[in-house]
Design a protein around this motif. Structure first.
Motif, short mmCIF file in Angstrom:
data_model
loop_
_atom_site.label_atom_id
_atom_site.label_comp_id
_atom_site.label_asym_id
_atom_site.label_seq_id
_atom_site.Cartn_x
_atom_site.Cartn_y
_atom_site.Cartn_z
N SER A 38 0.75 -1.20 0.10
CA SER A 38 -0.12 0.00 0.13
C SER A 38 0.81 1.21 -0.01
O SER A 38 2.15 1.30 0.41
N LYS A 39 0.44 2.52 -0.84
CA LYS A 39 1.12 3.72 -0.62
C LYS A 39 0.34 4.50 0.10
O LYS A 39 0.49 5.83 0.30
N ASN A 40 -0.71 4.09 1.13
CA ASN A 40 -1.61 4.99 1.97
C ASN A 40 -1.30 4.65 3.14
O ASN A 40 -1.14 3.69 3.67
N ALA A 41 -0.59 5.99 3.98
CA ALA A 41 -0.05 5.65 5.19
C ALA A 41 -1.17 5.21 6.34
O ALA A 41 -0.78 4.70 7.31
N ALA A 42 -2.43 5.65 5.85
CA ALA A 42 -3.47 5.02 7.02
C ALA A 42 -3.49 3.64 6.93
O ALA A 42 -3.80 2.90 8.15
N ASP A 43 -3.14 3.05 5.91
CA ASP A 43 -3.19 1.59 5.92
C ASP A 43 -2.19 1.00 6.93
O ASP A 43 -2.49 0.06 7.60
N TYR A 44 -1.18 1.74 6.79
CA TYR A 44 -0.21 1.17 8.03
C TYR A 44 -0.52 1.60 9.42
O TYR A 44 -0.09 0.61 10.38
N ALA A 45 -1.03 2.40 9.74
CA ALA A 45 -1.70 2.54 11.01
C ALA A 45 -2.60 1.75 11.27
O ALA A 45 -2.48 1.27 12.53
N GLU A 46 -3.41 1.14 10.58
CA GLU A 46 -4.61 0.26 11.08
C GLU A 46 -3.92 -1.21 11.26
O GLU A 46 -4.13 -1.87 11.94
N ALA A 47 -2.85 -1.25 10.11
CA ALA A 47 -2.02 -2.74 10.36
C ALA A 47 -1.19 -2.60 11.70
O ALA A 47 -1.21 -3.80 12.60
N GLY A 48 -0.78 -1.31 12.16
CA GLY A 48 -0.06 -1.28 13.32
C GLY A 48 -0.87 -1.61 14.56
O GLY A 48 -0.53 -2.27 15.57
N LYS A 49 -2.42 -1.18 14.41
CA LYS A 49 -3.32 -1.35 15.64
C LYS A 49 -3.37 -2.96 15.86
O LYS A 49 -3.63 -3.59 16.82
N MET A 50 -3.71 -3.74 14.46
CA MET A 50 -3.72 -5.21 14.68
C MET A 50 -2.53 -5.84 15.18
O MET A 50 -2.86 -6.71 15.95
N LEU A 51 -1.31 -5.28 14.80
CA LEU A 51 -0.18 -5.97 15.42
C LEU A 51 -0.05 -5.62 16.89
O LEU A 51 0.42 -6.74 17.47
N GLN A 52 -0.34 -4.46 17.38
CA GLN A 52 -0.15 -4.39 18.68
C GLN A 52 -1.21 -5.30 19.65
O GLN A 52 -0.90 -5.66 20.71
N ALA A 53 -2.33 -5.95 18.83
CA ALA A 53 -3.23 -6.77 19.66
C ALA A 53 -2.63 -8.17 19.64
O ALA A 53 -2.87 -8.88 20.63
N VAL A 54 -1.54 -8.39 18.70
CA VAL A 54 -0.92 -9.69 19.08
C VAL A 54 0.49 -9.54 19.67
O VAL A 54 1.16 -10.55 19.93
N ARG A 55 0.81 -8.43 19.80
CA ARG A 55 2.35 -8.25 20.28
C ARG A 55 2.51 -9.09 21.68
O ARG A 55 3.63 -9.47 21.79
N PRO A 56 1.53 -9.11 22.73
CA PRO A 56 1.86 -9.77 24.04
C PRO A 56 2.27 -11.08 23.62
O PRO A 56 2.80 -11.94 24.62
N SER A 57 1.84 -11.87 22.70
CA SER A 57 2.06 -13.30 22.41
C SER A 57 3.24 -13.51 21.59
O SER A 57 3.68 -14.51 21.34
N VAL A 58 4.04 -12.54 21.01
CA VAL A 58 5.12 -12.65 20.09
C VAL A 58 6.35 -12.63 21.28
O VAL A 58 6.57 -11.83 22.10
N THR A 59 7.06 -13.88 21.10
CA THR A 59 8.14 -14.21 22.04
C THR A 59 9.71 -13.98 21.67
O THR A 59 10.55 -14.03 22.23
N LEU A 60 9.55 -13.67 20.28
CA LEU A 60 10.98 -13.69 19.41
C LEU A 60 10.66 -12.85 18.35
O LEU A 60 9.85 -12.90 17.71
N PHE A 61 11.80 -12.06 18.11
CA PHE A 61 12.03 -11.31 16.86
C PHE A 61 13.16 -11.70 16.35
O PHE A 61 14.34 -11.44 16.83
N SER A 62 13.30 -12.44 15.07
CA SER A 62 14.28 -13.03 14.35
C SER A 62 14.06 -13.18 13.02
O SER A 62 13.32 -13.60 12.63
N SER A 63 15.32 -12.86 12.39
CA SER A 63 15.35 -12.96 10.88
C SER A 63 16.19 -14.06 10.51
O SER A 63 16.41 -14.42 9.12
N SER A 64 16.83 -14.99 11.43
CA SER A 64 17.94 -15.99 10.90
C SER A 64 17.87 -17.05 12.17
O SER A 64 17.76 -18.09 11.99
N GLY A 65 17.98 -16.49 13.25
CA GLY A 65 18.11 -17.61 14.54
C GLY A 65 16.95 -18.36 14.58
O GLY A 65 17.18 -19.60 15.39
N TYR A 66 15.81 -17.91 14.27
CA TYR A 66 14.57 -18.61 14.40
C TYR A 66 14.56 -20.13 13.62
O TYR A 66 13.81 -20.99 13.93
N ILE A 67 15.48 -20.22 12.78
CA ILE A 67 15.78 -21.52 12.21
C ILE A 67 16.17 -22.61 13.03
O ILE A 67 15.35 -23.71 13.11
#
Length: 379
Positions: free
Chosen positions: A210-239
């Protein structure tokens, strides 16, 4: 990681003869053009993304020593290119980032006369890349795949209890009703806004790029709702975390999840890993070989790219890292179990649903990064 080869006396004499001939031919050229490149190549690639003998064999054939470094996000690579004088001769940006780097004049045009093995590539893949790199002037596909959800089959089943797996696999990481149950066995997200948001936006029914900044704001709210359940941020070690059972759900790249699956099989501890194929689509990923504009060894870079494009060499990459490759001539060299793995080489019906990558403007990328930072920090 360094590969070294000792030349024979005859090879050295041949090299000297060729250098002398070149000096005669180019006697009227500037001094810099007359200077032969040192036998060194500096490569910057993603982690866990090369065959066991790729570098060794290249050095054996060419006498060129490869200095090989790795990164785990496009953001890291881009920062080095923007800063300039990175010292790298070949880099492997994902296609939308490469588009931005082309616009910023950070990448050199390819000399296709030095790349005869381009004939081995799938015209369909070349055409997809040409939407971001018109005429395929700067980029050559290294590997391709897609972002998806990987699971530890038994642990996910136990954590969900009587709740069945959802028909839409993105529910597992974007729906709090699922993530809250899966937190107990570990949920990992890719540590990269440019990978997280296309999938999140697609899940929400919005354009993935999307090229619409408002869409990212909405996606951010959705992601905040699952944030308490995310236990790791990793782009390689997760393997390895998937392979050894430390996490049960990973939002990652299909190839990486299949690497984890193979490592779990090799460990023989009963860990069952599966890369799920989103039936309603997922963002495609094209990782590309490119030469920085200020590469110190551009001729060696072309030798490397042409070598990778050999059917047996590029198939060897797939056999190690479980990502699909664009080399039509190389399919006969791909291991049978990988060639038949439908989460690596997607059936046509699934491939048609996948989302081709698009570049986003700088202002949107800044919005994406800020929104992701809030998500990751939980603020």
């Amino acid at each position: 990681m360094v590969a070294v080869n000792r030349q024979t006396h005859a090879q050295r004499r041949l090299g000297l003869g060729l250098a002398a001939l070149a000096a005669v031919i180019w006697s009227g050229a500037p001094a810099q053009a007359q200077q032969a490149e040192e036998k060194v190549l500096n490569v910057y690639n993603w982690s866990d993304y090369i065959g066991d003998d790729t570098i060794k064999n290249f050095t054996k054939e060419t006498g060129i020593t490869v200095r090989y470094d790795v990164f785990d996000s496009n953001e890291v690579l881009n920062a080095k290119l923007v800063a300039g004088k990175s010292g790298y001769d070949v880099v492997v940006p994902t296609a939308p980032w490469a588009r931005q780097q082309i616009d910023g004049k950070l990448l050199r045009k390819l000399d296709k006369s030095k790349l005869p093995n381009l004939v081995n590539l799938d015209p369909g893949i070349q055409a997809k890349l040409a939407t971001l790199d018109p005429g395929n002037e700067h980029l050559v596909d290294w590997m391709w795949g897609y972002t998806t959800v990987g699971i530890n089959v038994d642990k996910v089943k136990a954590a969900l209890g009587t709740t069945p797996l959802p028909a839409n696999v993105w529910e597992l990481i974007f729906n709090p009703a699922y993530t809250a149950k899966l937190k107990s066995c570990g949920v990992s997200f890719l540590d990269s806004p440019s990978e997280v948001f296309p999938a999140a936006l697609h899940y929400m029914g919005k354009p993935a790029y999307s090229k619409n900044a408002a869409d990212y704001a909405e996606a951010g709210k959705m992601l905040q709702a699952v944030r308490p359940s995310v236990t790791l941020f990793s782009s390689s070690g997760y393997i390895n975390d998937m392979a050894n059972g430390a996490i049960c759900v990973a939002f990652g790249w299909a190839g990486d999840i299949n690497i984890a699956r193979q490592r779990a099989i090799d460990a023989k501890k009963g860990v069952k890993i599966e890369a799920l194929v989103p039936k309603n689509g997922a963002p495609l990923v094209f990782d590309t070989m490119a030469i920085p504009a200020d590469a110190p060894h551009p001729n060696n870079a072309h030798l490397w790219i042409n070598y990778i494009l050999r059917p047996d060499v590029q198939a060897g990459l797939t056999n190690k890292v479980f990502f699909a490759n664009p080399n039509k001539a190389g399919m006969k060299f791909v291991r049978k179990d990988i060639a038949e793995n439908k989460s690596v080489f997607l059936p046509d019906e699934d491939l048609k649903k996948m989302l081709p990558p698009e570049a986003v403007p700088q202002d949107i990328r800044r919005v994406m990064t800020r929104t992701y930072t809030k998500f990751k920090t939980g603020r």
